[in-house]
Motif scaffolding. Sequence first.
Motif, PDB file in Angstrom:
ATOM      1  N   TYR A 217       0.844  -1.204   0.000  1.00 32.68           N
ATOM      2  CA  TYR A 217       0.000   0.000   0.000  1.00 32.68           C
ATOM      3  C   TYR A 217       0.877   1.250   0.000  1.00 32.68           C
ATOM      4  O   TYR A 217       0.650   2.186  -0.771  1.00 32.68           O
TER       5      TYR A 217
ATOM      6  N   ARG B  51       0.969   4.559  -2.369  1.00 28.43           N
ATOM      7  CA  ARG B  51       0.777   5.895  -1.785  1.00 28.43           C
ATOM      8  C   ARG B  51       1.942   6.844  -2.071  1.00 28.43           C
ATOM      9  O   ARG B  51       1.782   8.062  -2.026  1.00 28.43           O
TER      10      ARG B  51
ATOM     11  N   SER C 168     -18.519   6.173  13.991  1.00 28.49           N
ATOM     12  CA  SER C 168     -17.336   6.082  14.845  1.00 28.49           C
ATOM     13  C   SER C 168     -17.445   6.934  16.103  1.00 28.49           C
ATOM     14  O   SER C 168     -17.006   6.531  17.162  1.00 28.49           O
TER      15      SER C 168
HETATM   16  O1  CP3 Z   1      -9.258  -0.741   4.500  1.00 24.59           O
HETATM   17  C1  CP3 Z   1     -10.253  -0.043   4.809  1.00 24.59           C
HETATM   18  O2  CP3 Z   1     -10.729  -0.044   5.953  1.00 24.59           O
HETATM   19  C2  CP3 Z   1     -10.961   0.729   3.713  1.00 24.59           C
HETATM   20  C3  CP3 Z   1     -10.682   2.112   3.603  1.00 24.59           C
HETATM   21  C4  CP3 Z   1     -11.131   3.177   4.615  1.00 24.59           C
HETATM   22  C5  CP3 Z   1     -10.498   4.439   4.674  1.00 24.59           C
HETATM   23  N1  CP3 Z   1     -11.209   5.223   5.532  1.00 24.59           N
HETATM   24  C6  CP3 Z   1      -9.315   4.881   3.897  1.00 24.59           C
HETATM   25  C7  CP3 Z   1      -8.368   5.783   4.580  1.00 24.59           C
HETATM   26  C8  CP3 Z   1     -12.213   3.198   5.520  1.00 24.59           C
HETATM   27  C9  CP3 Z   1     -13.191   2.098   5.888  1.00 24.59           C
HETATM   28  C10 CP3 Z   1     -12.238   4.505   6.096  1.00 24.59           C
HETATM   29  C11 CP3 Z   1     -13.277   4.951   7.050  1.00 24.59           C
HETATM   30  C12 CP3 Z   1     -13.073   6.196   7.801  1.00 24.59           C
HETATM   31  N2  CP3 Z   1     -12.468   7.357   7.393  1.00 24.59           N
HETATM   32  C13 CP3 Z   1     -13.577   6.430   9.105  1.00 24.59           C
HETATM   33  C14 CP3 Z   1     -14.389   5.436   9.907  1.00 24.59           C
HETATM   34  C15 CP3 Z   1     -13.521   4.427  10.554  1.00 24.59           C
HETATM   35  C16 CP3 Z   1     -12.839   4.903  11.798  1.00 24.59           C
HETATM   36  O3  CP3 Z   1     -11.608   4.930  11.785  1.00 24.59           O
HETATM   37  O4  CP3 Z   1     -13.548   5.227  12.737  1.00 24.59           O
HETATM   38  C17 CP3 Z   1     -13.202   7.733   9.490  1.00 24.59           C
HETATM   39  C18 CP3 Z   1     -13.488   8.390  10.827  1.00 24.59           C
HETATM   40  C19 CP3 Z   1     -12.516   8.312   8.396  1.00 24.59           C
HETATM   41  C20 CP3 Z   1     -11.979   9.694   8.280  1.00 24.59           C
HETATM   42  C21 CP3 Z   1     -10.505   9.673   8.113  1.00 24.59           C
HETATM   43  N3  CP3 Z   1      -9.834   9.258   6.977  1.00 24.59           N
HETATM   44  C22 CP3 Z   1      -9.523  10.060   9.067  1.00 24.59           C
HETATM   45  C23 CP3 Z   1      -9.827  10.558  10.471  1.00 24.59           C
HETATM   46  C24 CP3 Z   1      -8.276   9.891   8.464  1.00 24.59           C
HETATM   47  C25 CP3 Z   1      -6.913  10.268   9.005  1.00 24.59           C
HETATM   48  C26 CP3 Z   1      -6.454   9.392  10.102  1.00 24.59           C
HETATM   49  C27 CP3 Z   1      -5.609   8.265   9.582  1.00 24.59           C
HETATM   50  O5  CP3 Z   1      -5.909   7.099   9.912  1.00 24.59           O
HETATM   51  O6  CP3 Z   1      -4.633   8.539   8.889  1.00 24.59           O
HETATM   52  C28 CP3 Z   1      -8.489   9.346   7.176  1.00 24.59           C
HETATM   53  C29 CP3 Z   1      -7.448   8.970   6.196  1.00 24.59           C
HETATM   54  C30 CP3 Z   1      -7.532   7.597   5.616  1.00 24.59           C
HETATM   55  N4  CP3 Z   1      -8.656   7.038   5.081  1.00 24.59           N
HETATM   56  C31 CP3 Z   1      -6.446   6.686   5.455  1.00 24.59           C
HETATM   57  C32 CP3 Z   1      -6.969   5.551   4.806  1.00 24.59           C
HETATM   58  C33 CP3 Z   1      -6.228   4.313   4.377  1.00 24.59           C
HETATM   59  C34 CP3 Z   1      -5.010   6.903   5.909  1.00 24.59           C
HETATM   60  C35 CP3 Z   1      -4.306   7.967   5.135  1.00 24.59           C
HETATM   61  C36 CP3 Z   1      -3.419   7.565   3.976  1.00 24.59           C
HETATM   62  O7  CP3 Z   1      -3.331   6.427   3.487  1.00 24.59           O
HETATM   63  O8  CP3 Z   1      -2.764   8.488   3.525  1.00 24.59           O
END
Ligand code: CP3
Length: 347
Positions: free
Chosen positions: A38, A42, A210
């Motif tokens: 991944y 990225r 969440s």
């Molecule tokens: O593999 C999976 O689970 C599928 C992909 C997925 C992503 N976001 C991609 C992502 C899923 C299911 C989500 C859901 C999501 N996004 C939630 C609900 C789940 C939870 O954690 O409670 C929420 C609150 C979000 C909002 C969000 N997106 C945040 C707060 C962040 C930053 C925090 C972090 O973990 O970095 C993201 C970014 C994000 N969404 C990433 C991914 C893989 C990480 C950033 C990256 O790859 O650059």
Amino acid sequence: MAVSVPGASTLLSAARREVTRPTPVWFMRQAGRYLPEYRAIREKHTLLGICANPQLAAEVTLQPVWRLGVDAAIVFADILLPLVPMGLDLAFVEGEGPLLRNPIRSPADIARLGETDVANALAPVSEAVRLVRAALPPTVPVIGFAGAPFTVASYAIEGGSSRHFVETKRLMYEHPDAWNALLAKLVRVLGEYLAAQVEAGAEVLQVFDSWAGVLSPSDYRRYVFPHTRALFVQLGLLGVPVIHFGVNTGELLPLLVEAGGDVIGLDWRLGLDDGWKRIGFERGVQGNLDPVALFAPAAELEKRVRDIIARAEGRPGHIFNLGHGLLPATPVDAVRRVVDLVHSLTA
Ligand code: CP3
């Protein structure tokens, strides 16, 4: 008691509360930065760039299936994507998380939010579901997902992640009519978005509320329950099982159950047995390993996995998962050991 058909998806069987061997396992955030393959993608593409490109989104969705042998794929997207066609300016800032540059702060902002043509704007997600479905064996279902109205609204109002949800609660308390209008718009948009994912081949849905756990039961009942319930009523027409997940929901569990869901997601703050009792055994339960347990020594991690399986007591309807998402620094090897252990202990 119904028993699953050999060769069928264990996850779908568990979601229907059939006796299922082995217990299905997948992980929230199973596609992500803890996987080197991944990170390689990225390096060349942004998060939003991957979400907008069905081939890339499908590829990263499949990575954990091939590497870990999990029992479901969750389409690679983000709960905040539907806010973009509604008129919000979304970015992911490296190391800081999501940022909405024009957050909603007033009834006028809410009145301006669009809700037409959203499914069309989110067509790349449905296309990714289609590609993933075509690439997987029938034993591995695709999970479609969206945020719940409250959690999505909280990001739209705060402009990003939050600790105390002051702006969200302020809007809710000061302008209850505008709040209800906002959540009603989100219910329509999210319902349409999830229906499009099912039409594209998603066989299970997960609704992420969440941050519902920041609300008192009476505030949840008054400001959130009617909207989440309305969303679940719509989803009931789609004919696929739905998982309803939240964090810190101990006291809210009876309300989440009443709002809807065939399977309720539990975090690690309650024992699986205690949580399932609060949910009621006529629903399935998903969970509930602490994501940080994957950083523990192997013997300690194994003890915790065994404990969760023991607390499920072989009841039909358990889907093994974490209590929240995988953390970016998680050792991949520990994740694989959990999959193998769950499968071997419940074979
Ligand atoms: O593999 C999976 O689970 C599928 C992909 C997925 C992503 N976001 C991609 C992502 C899923 C299911 C989500 C859901 C999501 N996004 C939630 C609900 C789940 C939870 O954690 O409670 C929420 C609150 C979000 C909002 C969000 N997106 C945040 C707060 C962040 C930053 C925090 C972090 O973990 O970095 C993201 C970014 C994000 N969404 C990433 C991914 C893989 C990480 C950033 C990256 O790859 O650059």
